[in-house]
Design a protein around this motif. Structure first.
Motif, PDB file in Angstrom:
ATOM      1  N   MET A 228       0.545 -11.048  20.003  1.00 51.40           N
ATOM      2  CA  MET A 228      -0.797 -11.594  19.839  1.00 51.40           C
ATOM      3  C   MET A 228      -0.690 -13.069  19.476  1.00 51.40           C
ATOM      4  O   MET A 228       0.354 -13.542  19.006  1.00 51.40           O
ATOM      5  CB  MET A 228      -1.578 -10.845  18.757  1.00 51.40           C
ATOM      6  N   THR A 229      -1.761 -13.783  19.702  1.00 55.45           N
ATOM      7  CA  THR A 229      -1.823 -15.182  19.301  1.00 55.45           C
ATOM      8  C   THR A 229      -3.254 -15.511  18.907  1.00 55.45           C
ATOM      9  O   THR A 229      -4.194 -14.836  19.340  1.00 55.45           O
ATOM     10  CB  THR A 229      -1.351 -16.104  20.445  1.00 55.45           C
ATOM     11  N   ILE A 230      -3.393 -16.515  18.068  1.00 59.07           N
ATOM     12  CA  ILE A 230      -4.723 -16.945  17.648  1.00 59.07           C
ATOM     13  C   ILE A 230      -5.101 -18.183  18.453  1.00 59.07           C
ATOM     14  O   ILE A 230      -4.339 -19.144  18.523  1.00 59.07           O
ATOM     15  CB  ILE A 230      -4.754 -17.249  16.135  1.00 59.07           C
ATOM     16  N   ASN A 255     -14.811 -13.148  12.898  1.00 57.69           N
ATOM     17  CA  ASN A 255     -14.471 -14.022  14.027  1.00 57.69           C
ATOM     18  C   ASN A 255     -13.273 -13.539  14.845  1.00 57.69           C
ATOM     19  O   ASN A 255     -12.843 -14.220  15.781  1.00 57.69           O
ATOM     20  CB  ASN A 255     -14.198 -15.447  13.531  1.00 57.69           C
ATOM     21  N   ALA A 256     -12.745 -12.363  14.516  1.00 56.23           N
ATOM     22  CA  ALA A 256     -11.548 -11.876  15.208  1.00 56.23           C
ATOM     23  C   ALA A 256     -11.783 -11.707  16.706  1.00 56.23           C
ATOM     24  O   ALA A 256     -10.868 -11.920  17.510  1.00 56.23           O
ATOM     25  CB  ALA A 256     -11.089 -10.555  14.600  1.00 56.23           C
ATOM     26  N   GLY A 257     -12.979 -11.350  17.088  1.00 57.88           N
ATOM     27  CA  GLY A 257     -13.265 -11.146  18.507  1.00 57.88           C
ATOM     28  C   GLY A 257     -13.077 -12.399  19.326  1.00 57.88           C
ATOM     29  O   GLY A 257     -12.635 -12.350  20.478  1.00 57.88           O
ATOM     30  N   GLU A 258     -13.377 -13.543  18.733  1.00 57.51           N
ATOM     31  CA  GLU A 258     -13.247 -14.821  19.429  1.00 57.51           C
ATOM     32  C   GLU A 258     -11.853 -15.414  19.284  1.00 57.51           C
ATOM     33  O   GLU A 258     -11.293 -15.939  20.259  1.00 57.51           O
ATOM     34  CB  GLU A 258     -14.268 -15.814  18.878  1.00 57.51           C
ATOM     35  N   LEU A 259     -11.272 -15.343  18.077  1.00 57.25           N
ATOM     36  CA  LEU A 259     -10.006 -16.034  17.827  1.00 57.25           C
ATOM     37  C   LEU A 259      -8.774 -15.254  18.265  1.00 57.25           C
ATOM     38  O   LEU A 259      -7.821 -15.835  18.789  1.00 57.25           O
ATOM     39  CB  LEU A 259      -9.889 -16.364  16.335  1.00 57.25           C
ATOM     40  N   ALA A 260      -8.765 -13.949  18.042  1.00 60.88           N
ATOM     41  CA  ALA A 260      -7.564 -13.151  18.296  1.00 60.88           C
ATOM     42  C   ALA A 260      -7.433 -12.847  19.786  1.00 60.88           C
ATOM     43  O   ALA A 260      -8.384 -12.425  20.438  1.00 60.88           O
ATOM     44  CB  ALA A 260      -7.608 -11.859  17.498  1.00 60.88           C
ATOM     45  N   HIS A 261      -6.228 -13.069  20.316  1.00 57.39           N
ATOM     46  CA  HIS A 261      -5.947 -12.828  21.729  1.00 57.39           C
ATOM     47  C   HIS A 261      -4.733 -11.916  21.877  1.00 57.39           C
ATOM     48  O   HIS A 261      -3.725 -12.098  21.189  1.00 57.39           O
ATOM     49  CB  HIS A 261      -5.666 -14.147  22.452  1.00 57.39           C
ATOM     50  N   LEU A 262      -4.856 -10.944  22.756  1.00 56.78           N
ATOM     51  CA  LEU A 262      -3.695 -10.181  23.180  1.00 56.78           C
ATOM     52  C   LEU A 262      -2.924 -11.039  24.185  1.00 56.78           C
ATOM     53  O   LEU A 262      -3.511 -11.641  25.086  1.00 56.78           O
ATOM     54  CB  LEU A 262      -4.126  -8.869  23.835  1.00 56.78           C
ATOM     55  N   ALA A 299     -10.479  -1.576  24.316  1.00 57.69           N
ATOM     56  CA  ALA A 299     -10.662  -1.913  22.904  1.00 57.69           C
ATOM     57  C   ALA A 299     -10.351  -0.708  22.019  1.00 57.69           C
ATOM     58  O   ALA A 299      -9.725  -0.842  20.954  1.00 57.69           O
ATOM     59  CB  ALA A 299     -12.087  -2.405  22.659  1.00 57.69           C
ATOM     60  N   LYS A 300     -10.778   0.467  22.460  1.00 55.81           N
ATOM     61  CA  LYS A 300     -10.506   1.687  21.695  1.00 55.81           C
ATOM     62  C   LYS A 300      -9.004   1.934  21.599  1.00 55.81           C
ATOM     63  O   LYS A 300      -8.470   2.223  20.509  1.00 55.81           O
ATOM     64  CB  LYS A 300     -11.198   2.870  22.369  1.00 55.81           C
ATOM     65  N   ARG A 301      -8.306   1.809  22.723  1.00 56.58           N
ATOM     66  CA  ARG A 301      -6.865   2.066  22.713  1.00 56.58           C
ATOM     67  C   ARG A 301      -6.114   1.030  21.883  1.00 56.58           C
ATOM     68  O   ARG A 301      -5.215   1.376  21.110  1.00 56.58           O
ATOM     69  CB  ARG A 301      -6.332   2.082  24.144  1.00 56.58           C
ATOM     70  N   PHE A 302      -6.467  -0.250  22.047  1.00 58.29           N
ATOM     71  CA  PHE A 302      -5.749  -1.269  21.293  1.00 58.29           C
ATOM     72  C   PHE A 302      -6.014  -1.128  19.801  1.00 58.29           C
ATOM     73  O   PHE A 302      -5.141  -1.413  18.983  1.00 58.29           O
ATOM     74  CB  PHE A 302      -6.132  -2.668  21.784  1.00 58.29           C
ATOM     75  N   HIS A 303      -7.200  -0.672  19.430  1.00 56.61           N
ATOM     76  CA  HIS A 303      -7.479  -0.398  18.019  1.00 56.61           C
ATOM     77  C   HIS A 303      -6.465   0.589  17.462  1.00 56.61           C
ATOM     78  O   HIS A 303      -5.900   0.386  16.367  1.00 56.61           O
ATOM     79  CB  HIS A 303      -8.896   0.159  17.860  1.00 56.61           C
ATOM     80  N   VAL A 326      -8.309  -7.749  12.707  1.00 57.09           N
ATOM     81  CA  VAL A 326      -8.502  -7.374  14.112  1.00 57.09           C
ATOM     82  C   VAL A 326      -8.757  -5.880  14.233  1.00 57.09           C
ATOM     83  O   VAL A 326      -9.633  -5.445  15.004  1.00 57.09           O
ATOM     84  CB  VAL A 326      -7.291  -7.794  14.962  1.00 57.09           C
ATOM     85  N   VAL A 327      -8.022  -5.071  13.471  1.00 52.99           N
ATOM     86  CA  VAL A 327      -8.247  -3.621  13.482  1.00 52.99           C
ATOM     87  C   VAL A 327      -9.685  -3.314  13.079  1.00 52.99           C
ATOM     88  O   VAL A 327     -10.357  -2.476  13.698  1.00 52.99           O
ATOM     89  CB  VAL A 327      -7.241  -2.916  12.550  1.00 52.99           C
ATOM     90  N   ALA A 328     -10.172  -3.990  12.054  1.00 51.29           N
ATOM     91  CA  ALA A 328     -11.549  -3.758  11.605  1.00 51.29           C
ATOM     92  C   ALA A 328     -12.549  -4.150  12.685  1.00 51.29           C
ATOM     93  O   ALA A 328     -13.545  -3.449  12.918  1.00 51.29           O
ATOM     94  CB  ALA A 328     -11.812  -4.537  10.322  1.00 51.29           C
TER      95      ALA A 328
END
Length: 346
Positions: A228-230, A255-262, A299-303, A326-328
């Motif tokens: 992962m990267t921000i 803000n994890a949805g915008e900042l966090a990248h797989l 999204a469900k699987r990556f969670h 990110v998990v949250a």
């Protein structure tokens, strides 16, 4: 194949975005709800139309922007491209391999004409045309490996086979996930992969080396790796850690949805004909959590993968500081129902 190249950046203002088509073709790497490091090598055969594996080397909407970002990194740090003196035959192998692959698979964008050793290469997206003599480095503006390494998306390492192992004796590396070419160049296979947790006791690297030592020309292989990267930053090198390391402290559940990248790497390996070297291609794909969530199954699987990831891998992948945020954020997409297996977005 018709391509529309985007104007975007992978640093500073971070204007990189994936189109809906790019999201759909993203190489989502999780066929199950759990992840453990493995070799997971398969033949690099042509994938479905539109897939990232359709052609030998993938060219997508980010091509021009990625090549420009690579040029910026190399201008700032020329050491990101290195090749030991004995690798010149492998450099020419790489040039021929990459030129022929691009010209064959993307004829609207690239062309290669040959008259004996007098070759002419045309790269229309980057506005380049170069006539040169194959085998004569003085007829190119730079070494053959760097010349074409700048024109293909992703990083490349040339592996020399000797002494019953593989050595990383050349590389052009500008989008690596927190490892250093300057540190790794010239290392043997086990020296290079020593920091990866769990693999020594599982024997993963021994099996992978044995397999790759027998890799045959014309039978390339591939695997997916991830971290992962921000922010959508390609250059997350140790050398530039002050520019990106602090971003990991900025991630919140909000803000994890915008900042966090797989960050997924399509890793492919090809045996070269003259030098017997192996071209190790590391192509990076980025997708934000918001983009991933346009397919709730992903999204469900990556969670579940991220929530239950082994602590050693959490630390190794450098996601300790923001894993829980990110998990949250992803938890809203997980209703607890069974997903089954597979990586299709729907």
């Amino acid at each position: 194949m018709s391509l529309a190249f985007k104007q975007e950046t992978f640093r500073d203002d971070y204007t990189f975005r994936n189109s809906p088509e790019a999201i759909r073709r993203f190489p989502f790497p999780f066929p199950e709800d759990q992840y453990m490091y493995s070799v997971n090598i398969e033949p690099h055969t042509p994938g479905p139309k539109g897939a990232v594996t359709e052609f030998t080397l993938d060219v997508d909407e980010h091509y021009v922007a990625e090549c420009r970002d690579k040029a910026i990194t190399l201008e700032q740090d020329p050491g990101r491209c290195a090749s030991l003196p004995h690798m010149m035959d492998a450099e020419w192998d790489f040039l021929e391999f990459s030129m022929e692959s691009l010209a064959r698979d993307y004829p609207e964008q690239f062309s290669l004409s040959k008259n004996g050793k007098a070759w002419t290469w045309v790269n229309r997206p980057l506005g380049l045309e170069q006539s040169f003599v194959f085998g004569d480095a003085a007829t190119l503006p730079m070494g053959p490996f760097e010349y074409m390494g700048r024109q293909v998306q992703g990083d490349f390492v040339l592996l020399d086979q000797r002494e019953d192992t593989l050595f990383a004796d050349a590389g052009i590396v500008t989008s690596q996930a927190d490892w250093s070419l300057a540190f790794n160049v010239g290392m043997s296979w086990h020296e290079w992969h020593g920091p990866v947790p769990q693999v020594t006791k599982l024997g993963v690297m021994d099996r992978a080396l044995k397999f790759l030592m027998s890799l045959q020309q014309g039978n390339p292989v591939r695997r997916l790796n991830w971290t992962m990267t921000i922010n959508p930053r390609l250059d997350t090198s140790p050398e530039n850690y002050p520019l990106w390391g602090g971003d990991r402290n900025k991630v919140t559940e909000q803000n994890a949805g915008e900042l966090a990248h797989l960050r997924v790497e399509l890793q492919t390996l090809f045996r070269m004909p003259r030098s017997n070297a192996i071209v190790f291609s590391i192509r990076c794909y980025l997708i934000s959590m918001q983009e991933m969530a346009t397919y709730p199954r992903w999204a469900k699987r990556f969670h579940r993968v991220l929530r239950d990831l082994h602590p050693d891998l959490v630390e190794y992948k450098g996601i300790t500081k923001y894993q829980q945020a990110v998990v949250a954020w992803l938890s809203r997409f997980d209703d607890g129902a069974d997903i089954g297996t597979g990586t299709q977005p729907e």
